[in-house]
Design an enzyme around this catalytic site. Sequence first.
Site, PDB file in Angstrom:
ATOM      1  N   ASP A   1       0.250  -6.529   4.948  1.00 19.11           N
ATOM      2  CA  ASP A   1      -0.503  -7.762   5.209  1.00 19.11           C
ATOM      3  C   ASP A   1       0.359  -8.970   5.577  1.00 19.11           C
ATOM      4  O   ASP A   1      -0.069  -9.809   6.373  1.00 19.11           O
ATOM      5  CB  ASP A   1      -1.407  -8.088   4.012  1.00 19.11           C
ATOM      6  CG  ASP A   1      -2.616  -7.161   3.967  1.00 19.11           C
ATOM      7  OD1 ASP A   1      -2.892  -6.489   4.980  1.00 19.11           O
ATOM      8  OD2 ASP A   1      -3.284  -7.091   2.918  1.00 19.11           O
TER       9      ASP A   1
ATOM     10  N   THR B   1       0.833  -1.207   0.000  1.00 14.04           N
ATOM     11  CA  THR B   1       0.000   0.000   0.000  1.00 14.04           C
ATOM     12  C   THR B   1       0.865   1.253   0.000  1.00 14.04           C
ATOM     13  O   THR B   1       0.473   2.297  -0.528  1.00 14.04           O
ATOM     14  CB  THR B   1      -0.922  -0.020   1.235  1.00 14.04           C
ATOM     15  OG1 THR B   1      -1.831  -1.099   1.076  1.00 14.04           O
ATOM     16  CG2 THR B   1      -1.707   1.256   1.401  1.00 14.04           C
TER      17      THR B   1
END
Length: 330
Positions: A104, A20
Amino acid sequence: KMLQGGAMGKTLVFLGTGGTIAGKAAFAQDNVGYTAAQLGVAQLLEGVSGLESAVEGCTVEHEQVAQLDSKDMEHAVWSRLAQRIQAHLARDEVRAVLVTHGTDTLEETAFFLSQVLPASLLGDKPVVLTCAMRPATALTPDGPQNVLDAVRVALDAHARGVVAVCAGTIHAARYVQKSHPYRLDAFDSSDGGALGYVEEGRVRWVHECPVEGCDAPVPGLDQPSGWPRVEVVFSHAGANGATVRAMCASATLGAPAVRGLVVAGTGNGTVHRDLEAALVQAQQQGVHVVRTTRCAYGAVVPGAVSPFAVGQGLAPFKERIALMLQIMRG
Ligand code: SIN
């Protein structure tokens, strides 16, 4: 141990892997509907205002090792990342390696690196992973601040081993875990506690950085397609043995044979009796079975009667890595 050799290096190497932090959304207000891994690491660093002064005269190098959403992390990327980090750490002029990564699976990558990189290099120079919860296009992105904080840590004389820096907190590879799907401060250090904090550009340590690593090369680390297949299964209400039996039979369909199973048990590593029966059967067929707890904190306390060994007290997904490396090391 205070740093000597590493502290003299004048080069910081950034390795980009996506995430991200390198993500882009169509609208600045959109913090979830973005696509990860769009900006290259060079472009990402260009967006960090204040980086030039933060690096305190060090030369900055960057290399794109991968470009992915870290949910799709592959063993091949880990293998390459470990090779590239080791090569850079071995250069006299390199002071530290920084890795930009998705949030993640950051904890898995951090733990993997902490187990396979040479302890002799990690004892002298840190590997600092950083990330972001908001894409680079956000109204108020968190990536640039995290990069600046990671640089402060990388340059700090007490930094060593593999650490992660997010939202002003420094976490050890062994304990870091993503504990929130949305908040900017998305990580905690479980029972280990944070190693320290970055506050207004100053690093405040509360624990010494642990150095793990391994100077003996892991056999087959550079051939990720041959890494042993180790799966994680969860015990829960209504659990049964069908998934484990199917996994163990999948070699007949051309999938790699399952070599290890990590069971994320309930509470103190207990396992539903139907799942346990399938795991016992797998163990009798030569599959390594290790039990852990699905609780976010603590580790299985040995002592209870169980057919399965207790692992290293790691979270299930890190225990998977530990078991895989243990099998590779024979
Ligand atoms: C990823 O892990 O690559 C996407 C999610 C994130 O970085 O927060």
